[in-house]
Structure formats: C-alpha cells, structure tokens
Design an enzyme around this catalytic site. Structure first.
Site, mmCIF file in Angstrom:
data_model
loop_
_atom_site.group_PDB
_atom_site.id
_atom_site.type_symbol
_atom_site.label_atom_id
_atom_site.label_comp_id
_atom_site.label_asym_id
_atom_site.label_seq_id
_atom_site.Cartn_x
_atom_site.Cartn_y
_atom_site.Cartn_z
ATOM 1 N N HIS A 154 37.622 143.150 -26.392
ATOM 2 C CA HIS A 154 36.267 142.604 -26.228
ATOM 3 C C HIS A 154 36.221 141.089 -26.392
ATOM 4 C CE1 HIS A 154 33.926 146.409 -26.074
ATOM 5 N NE2 HIS A 154 35.052 146.881 -26.592
ATOM 6 N N ASP A 362 34.033 132.825 -26.020
ATOM 7 C CA ASP A 362 33.389 134.122 -26.208
ATOM 8 C C ASP A 362 33.988 135.087 -25.197
ATOM 9 O OD1 ASP A 362 31.530 135.947 -27.209
ATOM 10 O OD2 ASP A 362 29.923 134.475 -27.200
#
Ligand code: ADQ
Length: 459
Positions: A154, A362
């Site tokens: 992720h 991110d």
C-alpha cells in the site's frame, strides 16, 4: 471456486472500525466467494498464545492472533514503523535500524505464517497486504504451501539506492520473490522494484513482463487503489455532511475555504503545507481576511519519536502563522489535531474551494480521490496534488505541485482561488472520470483476477 484468504496486520473483524474503502472492498471480496481474513487481533497478550481466535460472520471467518507486548514494540512500532515505513517513504534519515527489532519482525512473520498455514485449504487464493507482512509468503512456503500467493504494497516502493540502505534488504527481497504476484500502487513503484531486483539480484525480465529472480518467476504489476466513489458522493450529499458544512459556513462566511485532511504523519508534508499557506498570506495582502485553511490531522503512532516531533512542529507553525496574520474577526488557520467521521469530511470537501493534498511521498492517497468524489459537478473545488503522491500518476488534471516548493504551492493556491468556473469544471470532470472508473472494486477485481489466472495455470 476456492476461498479468498486475506492477511493484513489489522482486519475488519466484528467490533473493529469498518469504515474506509479498503476494509469495505476486502469485505465485499470475501463475502462474494466466502473466505478468511487473518491478522492481528489488536490485543496484547501477557505471553505468546498458541492459536488464533476464530470469529465467523456469514460466510466470512476471521482468524485473529494476539501480539505480546515485546512483539508490539519490536515488530509493529519497531521494525514496521521505525525502519520500513520511513525507508519506503524515502526517509532514511528517520529510520532506526535495530537488529532486535528485525528479529522480532521476522519472528512475528514466522509465527503468523505458521498460524495461517494451519488454516489454509488446498484451493484457497491467498492475498497478503502491506509492509507488516513482507516475509509471510516465504513463511507459508517454509510450511509447505505451494499454491499461489499474492502481495499488495500500500505504500511506495523507493528507488534501489534507498531500499538497499535497509540492512536486511537482501532477506526481504528473497522473501518477496516467494510471492507469485507482487502488486504496487504505481508504475513508478514497479519501476523502482524492477531496477532494484536487476541491480542487486540479477533479476531478468521475461518477454511477457514477468520477472525471474532467485529461481522463481513472479508477476510484478501496478494496481492503483481507488475509493468507493458512489458511497463518498452519497456521503457528501448526506445530512451529516450538510450539517458540518453549515457549522463551518457560519464561521467562515463568504471567505474561501482551503481544506487539508491527513493522518498526522511526516510523509504527508504538513509543515511544508502550513508554511506555504503562510507564504500565500505573506505575499498576497489582498487575500488576508478572505481565505481560511482548515487542516485536520489526527495524531497517529504517538509513541514513536518522529511523530512527537512532528506534532510539536505543527503546533508551533500553526501558532506562528495565526499570530502573524490573525485579525480581531479572522483566524487564518484552523488546525485540528483530531479525526472526524468521513461523512463530516465529505461535507467539508464539498464546501471547500481548494483541496490541499501535498504529501512528500504517499503510496496512493485516498483523500485526493475522496475530495474529487465529494465535489458539486456545477461548482467544483480545485485539487492541488503533490507530484509525489501515487494518485498523481493518473490525476494529471489536478494542479500538480512539488510539496517541497513552498512558493510553488502558495502560487498554486492563489491560482486555484482565481480559477474560472469553466476551468474548474473541466479539470474536475477528468478527475471524476478517473476516480469513478478506477474505483476500489475495480482494483480488487483486477488483482484477484490476476491471482486466479496464476492459480489456473494461466500465467
Ligand atoms: P494512509 O496513509 O492512511 O493509507 P490515505 O490513503 O490518504 O492514507 O487515507 C486513508 C483514509 O483515512 C481515507 O479514507 C481518509 O478519509 C481517512 N482520513 C485521512 N485523514 C483523516 C482525518 N483527518 N480524519 C478522519 N479520517 C481521515 C495507506 C497509504 C496510502 C494509500 C492507502 C490505501 O499510506 O498511500 O493510499 O494506504 O492503499
């Protein structure tokens, strides 16, 4: 069709918070075909417990294992969050490399691998999630599991030079090669991983794109995660959203609202963002008294030093900007170190003229997508998005910025505030199309289809 088995550090077991696209998406996938969700119970046990706690809900079973206090310190707060999280977010400077943390991390993966293996049936499809379980595939193999196992990361995968700073990178790479399918968020992450494997382990790329390394053949692909766009759109038009927008609207009046909402994490670029807002006011006298920033940032991982330092820095920076520019009837920054339900956030996103999503790095960043889904089609706000968020790879219609460039971000805010409605609508339509099409259901279907193809001998 076999069961789907999901392994992730935290699960959406009964009683846990199931809000959030990821939990919902995996839950839907599990209920669709029946399955098992394995992970940490969230409980700390006095001493190592042998088994798992099984809880069933419909055709989904949860298998939950406790951690000991030492495991929580060494595996979770230690290696996962003090070594892997910073390194994978390009922050070697914040990483702490501690051999005993590594031993503990490897130990939890070994123990969890054993526990999970005992629960598996021959035709199960196994999907492991995230940086807590990098060694889990290898541990399943050590226990004799030969069927396909997929893994999805992720968070970003950093460039070769950064990943190889991890003292245990060789061990981790060897373990990753035991998965059959490695999913990353972006093409950039896939590229970083491929280059690392080629440079350090002589990995070879096959004509069909698969990677040959450590005598194994693995699929390495990007599966950009999405949100449940319909749900978020509904939130934005619901009662909780309007109530929140009304409350805030009463305070800000006709001033333009700039909104940020992030977990308080050093990867999210929060100090740079507050400085950019200060710079905006510094350089644009006409905007003073006419614009508000609301920054919502619930603290996380507070026992880790770098997070405590961040909290102090943000308190100071928000205080400084407010001290410099506040007037009797106006405070430029409302900085809230607490979380809000997503329904409330949806209302604030819809009210906002500008969404500021400026992480330094991110994996994807779902807030960017939620901001888009929440907008009114006839009068949408502008998304300012960091070029280093995974989301930027497919959201080029946002105003892309370098989050380190404080002046550049300040300019982008000014530009957003001045942008014509036509341009806002045009940009938003392109973004909304992406968010609506590549949603969280599409993401999990694509991953599972790929894994099933491998299981069926299709790869
Ligand atoms: P996170 O680092 O947690 O996730 P992100 O994807 O932005 O980051 O957010 C996850 C969820 O938390 C969103 O649904 C958001 O609404 C919610 N949230 C964020 N700020 C909040 C706030 N202030 N109050 C309440 N809720 C808030 C990790 C990776 C990301 C990746 C996701 C999914 O770090 O890069 O996108 O996993 O793969």
């Amino acid at each position: 069709m076999g069961r789907l088995v999901v392994a992730s550090n935290r699960t959406a077991a009964p009683g846990e918070d199931r809000a959030g696209g990821l939990a919902v998406a995996l839950w839907d996938a599990l209920t669709e075909r029946g399955g098992l969700w394995f992970g940490w119970s969230g409980e700390i046990a006095e001493r190592e417990t042998r088994g798992v706690r099984l809880v069933a809900e419909g055709n989904v079973e949860f298998a939950l294992a406790d951690l000991t206090e030492a495991e929580q310190q060494g595996y979770y707060l230690g290696y996962a969050n003090r070594a892997l999280w910073p390194v994978f977010h390009y922050r070697i400077d914040l990483a702490r490399f501690d051999d005993s943390d590594w031993d503990c991390y490897a130990g939890v993966n070994r123990r969890f691998g054993r526990l999970l293996h005992q629960l598996l049936r021959r035709d199960d499809i196994v999907w492991v999630h995230d940086y807590h379980f990098l060694l889990l595939g290898q541990e399943l193999r050590n226990n004799g599991w030969q069927e396909p196992v997929g893994f999805f990361l992720h968070i970003p995968f950093p460039p070769s030079e950064i990943f190889s700073a991890l003292p245990q990178h060789q061990r981790i790479a060897r373990a990753l090669a035991e998965f059959d399918l490695l999913g990353f968020q972006t093409m950039r992450d896939v590229g970083n991983f491929r280059r690392y494997m080629a440079e350090h382990h002589g990995a070879e790329e096959l004509p069909d794109g698969r990677l040959k390394a450590f005598g194994r053949t693995i699929r390495v692909e990007a599966f950009p995660i999405g949100i449940d766009a319909d749900e978020f759109r509904r939130f934005a038009q619901g009662q909780d959203a309007s109530a929140a927008a009304e409350r805030v609207g009463r305070i800000i009046g006709d001033r333009a609202l700039v909104i940020g909402a992030d977990r308080m994490d050093y990867s999210k670029g929060l100090p740079q963002r507050l400085r950019a807002f200060g710079r905006l006011l510094d350089e644009n006298e006409d905007l003073r008294g006419r614009v508000n920033l609301i920054q919502i940032a619930p603290p996380s991982r507070e026992t880790v030093g770098a997070y405590r330092d961040l909290r102090e820095e943000l308190d100071r920076l928000a205080g400084q900007v407010n001290g410099d520019y506040s007037d009797l009837d106006w405070t430029p920054i409302r900085y809230l170190a607490r979380g809000y339900p997503r329904e409330v956030l949806a209302g604030l996103y819809r009210l906002a003229r500008v969404g500021l999503v400026t992480p330094l790095h991110d994996g994807m960043n779902l807030v960017a997508k939620e901001f888009v889904a929440a907008q009114h089609p006839d009068d949408p706000g502008v998304l300012i998005l960091s070029e280093f968020a995974g989301a930027a790879e497919r959201m080029g219609a946002a105003l892309l910025v370098n989050p380190h460039d404080v002046a550049g971000v300040a300019d982008a805010i000014r530009r957003s505030l001045e942008m014509s409605r036509e341009e806002r609508i045009e940009r938003w339509r392109a973004l909304d199309e992406e968010v609506g099409t590549n949603d969280v259901a599409a993401w999990r279907r694509a991953f599972i289809a790929e894994l099933e193809a491998i299981a069926g001998g299709g790869a």
